[in-house]
Structure formats: structure tokens, C-alpha cells
Design an enzyme around this catalytic site. Structure first.
Site, PDB file in Angstrom:
ATOM      1  N   SER A 163      -7.201   1.884  -2.906  1.00  0.00           N
ATOM      2  CA  SER A 163      -5.966   1.111  -3.079  1.00  0.00           C
ATOM      3  C   SER A 163      -6.290  -0.278  -3.618  1.00  0.00           C
ATOM      4  O   SER A 163      -7.230  -0.927  -3.168  1.00  0.00           O
ATOM      5  CB  SER A 163      -5.245   0.988  -1.734  1.00  0.00           C
ATOM      6  OG  SER A 163      -4.185   0.057  -1.825  1.00  0.00           O
TER       7      SER A 163
ATOM      8  N   GLU B 202       0.821  -1.212   0.000  1.00  0.00           N
ATOM      9  CA  GLU B 202       0.000   0.000   0.000  1.00  0.00           C
ATOM     10  C   GLU B 202       0.856   1.263   0.000  1.00  0.00           C
ATOM     11  O   GLU B 202       0.549   2.240  -0.693  1.00  0.00           O
ATOM     12  CB  GLU B 202      -0.917  -0.016   1.229  1.00  0.00           C
ATOM     13  CG  GLU B 202      -2.071   0.947   1.158  1.00  0.00           C
ATOM     14  CD  GLU B 202      -3.109   0.645   2.217  1.00  0.00           C
ATOM     15  OE1 GLU B 202      -4.298   0.537   1.864  1.00  0.00           O
ATOM     16  OE2 GLU B 202      -2.745   0.514   3.403  1.00  0.00           O
TER      17      GLU B 202
ATOM     18  N   LYS C  64     -15.792  -9.698   6.762  1.00  0.00           N
ATOM     19  CA  LYS C  64     -14.766 -10.575   6.204  1.00  0.00           C
ATOM     20  C   LYS C  64     -15.379 -11.875   5.676  1.00  0.00           C
ATOM     21  O   LYS C  64     -14.828 -12.500   4.767  1.00  0.00           O
ATOM     22  CB  LYS C  64     -13.701 -10.892   7.267  1.00  0.00           C
ATOM     23  CG  LYS C  64     -12.853  -9.703   7.685  1.00  0.00           C
ATOM     24  CD  LYS C  64     -11.961  -9.210   6.564  1.00  0.00           C
ATOM     25  CE  LYS C  64     -11.107  -8.029   6.993  1.00  0.00           C
ATOM     26  NZ  LYS C  64     -10.327  -7.468   5.872  1.00  0.00           N
TER      27      LYS C  64
ATOM     28  N   CYS D 140      -8.579  -1.943   3.408  1.00  0.00           N
ATOM     29  CA  CYS D 140      -8.558  -3.055   4.370  1.00  0.00           C
ATOM     30  C   CYS D 140      -9.945  -3.404   4.895  1.00  0.00           C
ATOM     31  O   CYS D 140     -10.147  -4.519   5.379  1.00  0.00           O
ATOM     32  CB  CYS D 140      -7.649  -2.717   5.544  1.00  0.00           C
ATOM     33  SG  CYS D 140      -5.921  -2.583   5.065  1.00  0.00           S
TER      34      CYS D 140
END
Length: 513
Positions: free
Chosen positions: A187, A147, A226, A167
């Protein structure tokens, strides 16, 4: 008849939501889930369920679970599947633990809020039958290397700025849904667990001389989103490398609460478990990797390494504590002088705050961290529930616990992780190499069509309407041992279904009218 109640009553949950579900018989239609989704997450009230074909918009954050007073909203239980795999004994089960779990798990066993239980947690995972126990902070260091390199590439080569962090999968899905024009600003670096999964199934596999089919990767996280992230179709890069597209990089996600339930189902008390250390092939990461769980932690870790990459030397130890990006303010801004450049950054937690930040304009910033959950991952949707306590005090306790571990760490910069250097030398070559791009980076999807409308019109939460009694055609079963209520179709999920609370079999469930 519509499939869901009005969004002014409660959060609508799809039956196929991979992160959470609703036990209908326990819902009292109090509206607490509605409030957190509209006020903190800024999803509820920002879509018209009539225009979305009666389909709920959800970013899988699980914050609604933390507010539910009756346990009607719960995360999907995956620990029983992992237990069955361990019992069969024909796979190598690899656990990888996120930083925030070690400051939340103890609360489920009567320890003070924020207790740091890392070694007990590792011992517990060994007791459950894990073959390898790794620390996701190693992969957090890997994320920082990629990153920070990407950020410098964007700055020096006039690519889209600011760079937003990637993230938090709930935040990524939020952008994909509401702000697809900003996708080039996110990103491309994967989150730590989504870097760790393919690294384990390639580099680690070769080191241990294993077959990719024989490895089961299990992420222990504070996050319900997640569970969604690992099932994204593009998260199969290790398998693709070997021509086996059906193999996921990460196979299961177990939340902090699930891990506690798993241990209790086996009559294991964390307080009584012998401490253990992580396995050392991919060992514990740096202090920078540890603070990933805190709002501002990813930014601080990235700045430590970006400064080194730009200037060729580390920031002094007494100046790597970036106070301006710490704390619980919803939007924090700072300008950091690195070499001869002023790097303008912002840190945001709560996607409602992200909406406000974007509305005010993103021009002029270089790097922006966003986490969906208030306080960061330490308060993720899979963390212990504290309905009657001051959540800000709990968040502060967990945050401080991670910062203390960073301060005690021998290595506090991701780029000084010796084993990470070895990983690059032996496998990835360098950050953003061709292989790194293939395994450690990703792309995103424009989901704005899910709204079936211009998303800019949903600027105000939907009007709240009074709760009402609504009949449901779903069928429920109650465990006669512990009282857990299962809601489903005509029968339980499978013949070998067991209660997620007390682990008794299907035969001890009774049908409820």
C-alpha cells in the site's frame, strides 16, 4: 580484519544504525540476538556479510534488544535532544502517542502487564513540557480511510493484488531488500505517524497560525524501526509543500522505554502523575484506530471501513469483531463476505512467517497485513523488556487491553470519526485526492542491491559457530553515578553530553580500558 564478528555469533550492528547500537563491553556473545534475528525476523542467516562488503543488513525492528540479557544492545536515545528543545522554549513541541505505548508504559513503573495508562501517559507528557498532546489513533483512522480506499481502487480497477499493509517500517524494508518484485503490492498509504507528521505541519499549523519551522513533532512509539522510518529521505512532504525540503515530517521518535527513562531521570513516577486528556483539535481516534497495535488490528479496522465503502452501510456491531484474524497464530487467513464479494485476507506477524507465506504463493488474496514483531506493535522493539517472563502471556495482556478499549469506544469505525470528516472537508477533500496523495502516500525503494547477490540463495540460516573473545578498538566510558557504559570514538559525543540513565554530565564519566 573484518568489521563485524561472524553472523553465526551475534547480530552485526552498524555504527550508523539510526535505531540501535551495541555497547561492546557488555556483550557476552551469547547468541540470543542472533537467534531472534534468524528465526523470527528472518534477516540473520539471509545475507552473506562477505558479499555485502562487510555491511550488516538490518530492518531496524529492535527485537534483538528485547532478548539481550546484559543490555549490550540498546535503542538510540533521542529524548535528551527533545528535553533540550523544551528547555530552550522557542519551539512548539507536539507529542503524538501510539496505541501500544499506553499498554506497555505502566510495566516500567511496577504496574501489571498490559495496564491501560492512557490518561497518566498524557499527564506525563504535559509534565515533561509538551505544548500539544495528540493521539496517533486519529492518524490511524486517517490511514484506514486512505488504505481502504486504495484497496477498493485496486479491486475495482484490476490493479496489483493482494494489497499488503504499509504501517510496519521494518516489514517495508524487508520487502524492499528481499522481495522488490512485490513493491507494487505494498500500500502506498503511509503509516499513522508518517501521516500525522505532515498533517500537523500543514493543517494544524494553519489552524494554530504557526510557522512550520517552529513545530517539533515527537512520536511516542513502541517501535525502534520508526526511528528509521522518519529519517527516510522522502518523509519530508510538508516541507516540500512549502519549498523547505530540509524539514522532516516527524522530527523525533521516542520509544516506550525511552519515555520511562526520561520520566525517571526527572524523578517522575507515572503512578503519581495527575491524569490528563488529549488536546481536542485532532482528538482521540476510533476504537478501530486503537487496535492498530495488535496483530490483526489493522486488518480488522480496514475491513470495518472497506465494508462501508463497498456496501454503503456499516457491518452490524456484533459482527465487527473478526475473530479469525485475532490471536497469536503466525499466519491467519479468512474470507469475509462483503456485499456480493468474497474478500480473501491474511494476517501475519513475524517476518519469518511472511517468508513462508510468500513462498506458498500470494495469488488469490485481496488484502494481507504483515507486522514484523510477534504479536504486533504491542511487542515492538521499544517496549519494556521481560527476560524472565512468559512473553506470550505479556503479549496477550497487552492485546486484550487494546481490544477492551475498542469495545468501550463510542466510535468503532474510522469513517465515523467526526473530526476526521472535518479534516477531509476543510483540507484533504476526500481520500486519495491530489493533496492526500501528496502528503499521505509514499513510494518505495528497491534495496536488493544491498545484498550484492541473488537473495533467493539465502534460504537457510548461517551455521552457528562457537563464541570467541574478540578485541575491540573502541573506547568506553562508564558513568560513576549509575554504571551506564558509553561506547564511542575518542571522546563523548559533545560537550553537553549527559547520561541517558541518570542525567549527570560528561564530567562524571570515567574512561574504561
Amino acid at each position: 580484519m573484518t568489521k563485524h564478528l561472524e553472523v553465526g555469533i551475534r547480530v552485526p550492528v552498524e555504527p550508523n544504525n539510526v535505531s540501535l547500537k551495541r555497547i561492546e563491553d557488555l556483550c557476552i556473545k551469547c547468541g540470543k540476538c542472533r537467534d531472534v534475528c534468524s528465526q523470527m525476523i528472518s534477516v540473520g542467516g539471509h545475507f552473506d556479510i562477505n558479499k555485502t562488503m562487510d555491511t550488516a543488513i538490518c530492518i531496524n525492528c529492535g527485537q534483538c534488544i528485547l532478548t539481550c540479557p546484559t543490555g549490550s544492545l540498546v535503542e538510540r536515545q533521542d529524548w535528551m535532544d527533545v528535553q533540550r528543545i523544551i528547555d530552550l522554549g522557542n519551539k512548539k513541541v507536539v507529542f503524538m502517542t501510539s496505541p501500544s505505548v499506553r499498554v506497555g508504559l505502566g510495566e516500567e513503573f511496577g504496574l501489571p502487564n498490559g495496564s491501560f495508562v492512557e490518561k497518566k501517559m498524557v499527564g506525563a507528557l504535559r509534565k515533561l513540557g509538551g505544548n500539544y498532546i495528540f493521539d496517533t489513533t486519529f492518524a490511524a483512522d486517517l490511514t484506514i480511510m486512505e488504505e481502504a480506499s486504495e484497496l477498493i481502487d485496486r479491486i475495482t480497477n484490476s490493479k496489483p493484488l493482494p494489497q499488503f499493509t504499509s504501517c510496519c517500517p521494518a516489514w517495508v524494508k524487508f520487502v524492499e531488500t528481499y522481495y522488490p518484485s512485490m513493491l507494487n503490492n505494498i500500500s502506498t498509504s503511509k503509516s499513522p505517524i508518517s501521516m500525522f507528521g505532515p498533517t500537523i505541519k500543514t493543517y494544524f499549523k494553519e489552524k494554530e497560525k504557526l510557522n512550520i519551522e517552529d513545530i517539533v513533532t515527537v512520536a511516542i512509539t513502541p517501535c525502534t524501526a520508526k526511528k528509521y522510518e522518519i529519517k527516510r529521505p522522502e518523509m519530508n512532504d510538508a516541507g516540500k509543500l512549502e519549498g523547505k525540503d530540509n524539514i522532516q515530517d516527524t522530527d523525533y521518535v521516542i520509544t516506550t522505554r525511552e519515555l520511562a527513562k526520561w520520566l525517571k531521570a526527572l524523578n517522575l513516577d507515572l503512578n503519581d502523575i495527575e491524569e490528563s486528556e488529549y488536546d481536542d483539535l485532532l482528538p482521540k481516534g476510533s476504537g478501530a484506530g486503537v487496535i492498530f497495535g495488535n496483530t490483526g488490528g489493522v486488518m480488522e479496522a480496514a475491513l470495518r471501513t472497506a465494508a462501508y465503502m463497498l456496501d454503503g452501510k456499516n457491518l452490524p456491531v456484533d459482527s465487527i469483531k473478526f475473530e479469525s484474524v485475532r490471536g497469536l497464530n503466525g499466519i491467519k487467513e479468512a474470507t469475509v463476505r462483503i456485499k456480493d464479494m468474497d474478500v480473501k485476507v491474511a494476517v501475519i506477524h513475524g517476518t519469518n512467517n511472511a517468508r513462508e507465506f510468500i513462498k506458498n504463493g500470494i495469488d488469490g488474496y485481496h488484502f494481507v497485513e504483515v507486522m514484523t514483531c510477534s504479536g504486533g506493535c504491542i511487542a515492538g522493539g521499544g517496549q519494556p523488556i521481560h527476560l524472565s517472563q512468559d512473553m506470550d502471556e505479556i503479549r496477550k495482556a497487552r492485546i486484550e487491553s487494546l481490544y477492551k478499549d475498542d469495545e468501550k469506544s463510542k466510535i468503532r469505525y474510522s469513517h465515523e470519526n467526526v473530526e476526521l470528516k472535518k479534516l477531509y472537508e476543510e483540507y484533504f477533500s476526500e481520500p486519495m485526492s491530489e493533496l492526500a496523495e501528496q502528503l499521505l502516500h509514499t513510494s518505495y525503494i528497491d534495496r536488493s542491491s544491498d545484498l550484492n547477490e541473488d537473495p533467493s540463495i539465502y534460504s537457510e540460516p548461517t551455521k552457528i559457530i562457537e563464541k570467541e573473545n574478540v578485541n575491540t578498538s573502541s573506547i568506553s566510558y562508564v558513568c560513576i553515578m549509575c554504571g551506564y557504559v558509553y561506547e564511542g570514538d575518542i571522546t563523548l559525543e559533545s560537550d553537553d553530553y549527559i547520561c541517558p540513565i541518570c542525567s549527570v554530565g560528561k564530567e562524571l564519566f570515567e574512561k574504561k580500558n
